[in-house]
Design a protein around this motif. Sequence first.
Motif, PDB file in Angstrom:
ATOM      1  N   ILE A   1       1.019  -1.165   0.094  1.00 23.36           N
ATOM      2  CA  ILE A   1      -0.048   0.010  -0.067  1.00 23.36           C
ATOM      3  C   ILE A   1       0.858   1.228   0.202  1.00 23.36           C
ATOM      4  N   THR A   2       0.800   2.042  -1.016  1.00 25.96           N
ATOM      5  CA  THR A   2       1.730   3.262  -1.236  1.00 25.96           C
ATOM      6  C   THR A   2       1.128   4.400  -1.261  1.00 25.96           C
ATOM      7  N   ASN A   3      -0.061   4.616  -0.816  1.00 24.10           N
ATOM      8  CA  ASN A   3      -0.939   5.650  -0.986  1.00 24.10           C
ATOM      9  C   ASN A   3      -1.252   5.989   0.659  1.00 24.10           C
ATOM     10  N   ALA A   4      -0.980   7.200   1.285  1.00 28.52           N
ATOM     11  CA  ALA A   4      -1.306   7.282   2.422  1.00 28.52           C
ATOM     12  C   ALA A   4      -2.825   7.501   2.808  1.00 28.52           C
ATOM     13  N   THR A   5      -3.677   7.861   1.973  1.00 28.06           N
ATOM     14  CA  THR A   5      -5.061   7.939   2.193  1.00 28.06           C
ATOM     15  C   THR A   5      -5.707   6.527   2.101  1.00 28.06           C
ATOM     16  N   ASP A   6      -5.031   5.688   1.203  1.00 25.14           N
ATOM     17  CA  ASP A   6      -5.698   4.391   1.332  1.00 25.14           C
ATOM     18  C   ASP A   6      -5.351   3.617   2.719  1.00 25.14           C
ATOM     19  N   ALA A   7      -3.764   3.835   2.977  1.00 25.04           N
ATOM     20  CA  ALA A   7      -3.468   3.281   4.068  1.00 25.04           C
ATOM     21  C   ALA A   7      -4.390   3.562   5.324  1.00 25.04           C
ATOM     22  N   LYS A   8      -4.757   4.846   5.729  1.00 25.85           N
ATOM     23  CA  LYS A   8      -5.326   5.233   6.709  1.00 25.85           C
ATOM     24  C   LYS A   8      -6.880   4.540   6.682  1.00 25.85           C
ATOM     25  N   ASP A   9      -7.503   4.415   5.319  1.00 25.22           N
ATOM     26  CA  ASP A   9      -8.778   3.710   5.279  1.00 25.22           C
ATOM     27  C   ASP A   9      -8.603   2.378   5.697  1.00 25.22           C
ATOM     28  N   TYR A  10      -7.665   1.666   4.962  1.00 23.61           N
ATOM     29  CA  TYR A  10      -7.298   0.282   5.705  1.00 23.61           C
ATOM     30  C   TYR A  10      -7.180  -0.009   6.866  1.00 23.61           C
ATOM     31  N   ILE A  11      -6.451   0.935   7.706  1.00 28.72           N
ATOM     32  CA  ILE A  11      -6.127   0.810   9.048  1.00 28.72           C
ATOM     33  C   ILE A  11      -7.575   0.917   9.941  1.00 28.72           C
ATOM     34  N   ARG A  12      -8.321   2.090   9.645  1.00 23.07           N
ATOM     35  CA  ARG A  12      -9.648   2.312  10.229  1.00 23.07           C
ATOM     36  C   ARG A  12     -10.467   1.041  10.068  1.00 23.07           C
ATOM     37  N   ASN A  13     -10.583   0.582   8.732  1.00 24.64           N
ATOM     38  CA  ASN A  13     -11.623  -0.422   8.639  1.00 24.64           C
ATOM     39  C   ASN A  13     -11.125  -1.931   9.306  1.00 24.64           C
ATOM     40  N   SER A  14      -9.919  -2.043   9.195  1.00 27.92           N
ATOM     41  CA  SER A  14      -9.183  -3.282   9.601  1.00 27.92           C
ATOM     42  C   SER A  14      -8.845  -3.450  11.254  1.00 27.92           C
ATOM     43  N   LEU A  15      -8.859  -2.310  11.946  1.00 24.13           N
ATOM     44  CA  LEU A  15      -8.674  -2.181  13.389  1.00 24.13           C
ATOM     45  C   LEU A  15     -10.131  -2.446  13.972  1.00 24.13           C
ATOM     46  N   LYS A  16     -11.236  -1.659  13.381  1.00 24.58           N
ATOM     47  CA  LYS A  16     -12.447  -1.844  13.754  1.00 24.58           C
ATOM     48  C   LYS A  16     -12.899  -3.389  13.697  1.00 24.58           C
ATOM     49  N   ALA A  17     -12.775  -4.046  12.648  1.00 27.25           N
ATOM     50  CA  ALA A  17     -13.081  -5.290  12.242  1.00 27.25           C
ATOM     51  C   ALA A  17     -12.302  -6.241  13.598  1.00 27.25           C
ATOM     52  N   ALA A  18     -11.155  -5.914  13.658  1.00 30.79           N
ATOM     53  CA  ALA A  18     -10.418  -6.725  14.782  1.00 30.79           C
ATOM     54  C   ALA A  18     -11.012  -6.637  15.919  1.00 30.79           C
TER      55      ALA A  18
ATOM     56  N   VAL B   1      -0.999  -4.071   8.220  1.00 35.84           N
ATOM     57  CA  VAL B   1      -0.043  -3.038   8.447  1.00 35.84           C
ATOM     58  C   VAL B   1       1.190  -3.336   7.637  1.00 35.84           C
ATOM     59  N   LYS B   2       1.708  -4.649   7.708  1.00 39.60           N
ATOM     60  CA  LYS B   2       2.992  -4.940   7.114  1.00 39.60           C
ATOM     61  C   LYS B   2       2.966  -4.645   5.787  1.00 39.60           C
ATOM     62  N   THR B   3       2.011  -4.503   4.968  1.00 41.00           N
ATOM     63  CA  THR B   3       1.893  -4.348   3.814  1.00 41.00           C
ATOM     64  C   THR B   3       1.917  -2.919   3.202  1.00 41.00           C
ATOM     65  N   ILE B   4       1.781  -2.112   4.365  1.00 41.40           N
ATOM     66  CA  ILE B   4       1.879  -0.486   4.179  1.00 41.40           C
ATOM     67  C   ILE B   4       3.470  -0.164   3.994  1.00 41.40           C
ATOM     68  N   SER B   5       3.616   0.655   2.869  1.00 39.65           N
ATOM     69  CA  SER B   5       5.077   0.989   2.552  1.00 39.65           C
ATOM     70  C   SER B   5       5.644   1.852   3.813  1.00 39.65           C
ATOM     71  N   PRO B   6       6.852   1.275   4.195  1.00 38.55           N
ATOM     72  CA  PRO B   6       7.495   1.798   5.245  1.00 38.55           C
ATOM     73  C   PRO B   6       7.633   3.275   5.483  1.00 38.55           C
ATOM     74  N   GLU B   7       7.566   4.119   4.171  1.00 36.94           N
ATOM     75  CA  GLU B   7       7.717   5.491   4.115  1.00 36.94           C
ATOM     76  C   GLU B   7       6.640   6.065   4.850  1.00 36.94           C
ATOM     77  N   ILE B   8       5.272   5.227   4.778  1.00 38.69           N
ATOM     78  CA  ILE B   8       4.041   5.868   5.103  1.00 38.69           C
ATOM     79  C   ILE B   8       3.822   5.172   6.456  1.00 38.69           C
ATOM     80  N   ARG B   9       4.179   4.006   6.961  1.00 42.90           N
ATOM     81  CA  ARG B   9       4.163   3.329   7.980  1.00 42.90           C
ATOM     82  C   ARG B   9       4.755   3.843   9.161  1.00 42.90           C
ATOM     83  N   PHE B  10       6.046   4.278   8.952  1.00 45.68           N
ATOM     84  CA  PHE B  10       6.667   4.856  10.169  1.00 45.68           C
ATOM     85  C   PHE B  10       6.996   6.290   9.704  1.00 45.68           C
ATOM     86  N   SER B  11       7.146   7.232  10.772  1.00 46.91           N
ATOM     87  CA  SER B  11       7.589   8.574  10.857  1.00 46.91           C
ATOM     88  C   SER B  11       8.505   8.801  11.732  1.00 46.91           C
ATOM     89  N   LYS B  12       9.504   9.714  10.972  1.00 44.16           N
ATOM     90  CA  LYS B  12      10.704  10.099  12.016  1.00 44.16           C
ATOM     91  C   LYS B  12      10.588  11.081  13.065  1.00 44.16           C
TER      92      LYS B  12
END
Length: 572
Positions: free
Chosen positions: A210-227, A482-493
């Motif tokens: 997942i290389t798009n930050a908006t998509d990543a946030k959508d996935y995180i929201r939906n997936s964590l709610k489901a979990a 989460v592990k498929t989110i591009s590291p540049e988006i997943r982690f912030s310095k």
Amino acid sequence: MCDSLKHGGPDDGGVFSDEGANLVFGHRRLSIIDLSKNGHQPMADGKQRVWITFNGEIYNYREIKEELLKAGVLFHSNTDTEVIINAYLQWGISSFSKLRGMFAFALYDKEEGTTFLVRDATGVKPLYYYAGDGTLCFASEIKAFKISGIATGQDPAWAVRFLAFGHIPEPYTTLKGVLSLKKGHYLSWDHHSGSFSIAEFYHPPAVNYITNATDAKDYIRNSLKAAINRQLIADAPIGVFLSGGVDSSLVSLLANQQKEQQLKTVSIFFNEKSYDERAYQNIVLDQISGEKYAHLVQQQDFETFFPRIISDMDMPTTDGINSWFISKYAHEDGLKAVLSGVGADELFGGYPSFNRIKYLQYLRKIPSVLFRAANYFKTDRYRKISFLSHEHYLADYLLLRALFVPADIARILNMDTKEVGEILFNEADINNLGPYNEEHAAWFESNLYMQNQLLRDTDVMSMSHGLEVRVPYLDEDFQQMVKTISPEIRFSKNQPKKILIDSFKEILPEMTWNRPKMGFTFPFQEWMSRHIEISNEKLYKGKFAQNEVLKFKSGQMHWSKVFALYQIQLHV
């Protein structure tokens, strides 16, 4: 063995034996799904071909059951235990990879003459085994092996590992020959030959990055709610641990949105102002309906319960006291299961190691032999560089997280420094961890620190109060996404866990994330300095240990180191 584990399963107990196979299963039950007698274990299918003793929860058992019902399978209970049995009868060992949850179980197939020990993909639930002289024994705590006389000899190397790591890393234990089954693996025991093999059953599916930050946030929201939604499944009272940090606050807020009945929250606070998180807890509690329990923990409570805490640890550790207290109060508040925020730091870069690890790429270019000179430094921070005299992935990890360096461990245990190194770095090196970046740090924190310390301590301390702790951030599907989110988006310095916070900015109060990180910690520096035994240097063997205690009392040393030394005095 069953009696020694009654604290974790106070509701029911049972034993099954098959004399022809020289097999006995024992079980202690904590009733959470289907509280009726239908949930009694050990459990078998209708034809009594397969028997099981199972600890944990299968969160997708309803979906699997639906699939089995369509295939014509009949059920006699509403338990997830019966679903495991019928899934195995339908699909064999491939059924193990279908399970989503936290679990450790033994399954005996009478027809095949085989017993399987199976442990969940994240290793949330413990599963220890002893295999020797044509015999297999297993349990969820080490004390069961001791009390039964099955394995009583100490592993002489445990103290070395403990002083380095602050815990005893898997697969090792304090007992000789007793090992931890690796997460996502199963042990297959052949009753005819008295031999076994171990294989992996969990293979995460390959997915696109997942290389798009908006998509990543959508996935995180939906997936964590489901979990969280599927981890709220229970027929017994369930609640949430709320510390006041981002991770537990988010779990509390999302669980509150989804829970049909009102949610119970359990929090702890202190008189010591620098540790008190009530202001952060209250801002979240104001948004939550349901019963809210807050408990004051004081030095006197620490003193009163300390002997029991040490006993309940099962194996020495420098963590877990906090989990023991909050589990005690959750149990007293009438809960049988709680959701916890464990796992988010490891997934989203919540620890200092995520920034520090980059320095290893420069340090590892220096000839390793030069790092031995670091033993001559006075401060711990620089002495830890001596770990890099070993070309091993555990040396990298210990540089970031060790308690004591090998030279000091040798002094404490009166042994040779070279021998300490041989014990710590005796296993095969892992060469495919990649460059020293955030993903490398995430692997360390998940597979070493979280696995061996946070998850083990949380489980053993909560089960000592008959409480089950669930960890939605470690839901298999959520982790994999989460592990498929591009590291540049997943982690912030610049901001730990930024992508997680940004995904839920509309519900997370700014006060919970725009603050210094505390972690779920207690005022141990002060409490232990006043403890009559921990702070008495005369009770410690050897000049080095005594001097370390004096350093602690003068505020020059972290409490975790003196706590480790104290436990060495108790057990060695």
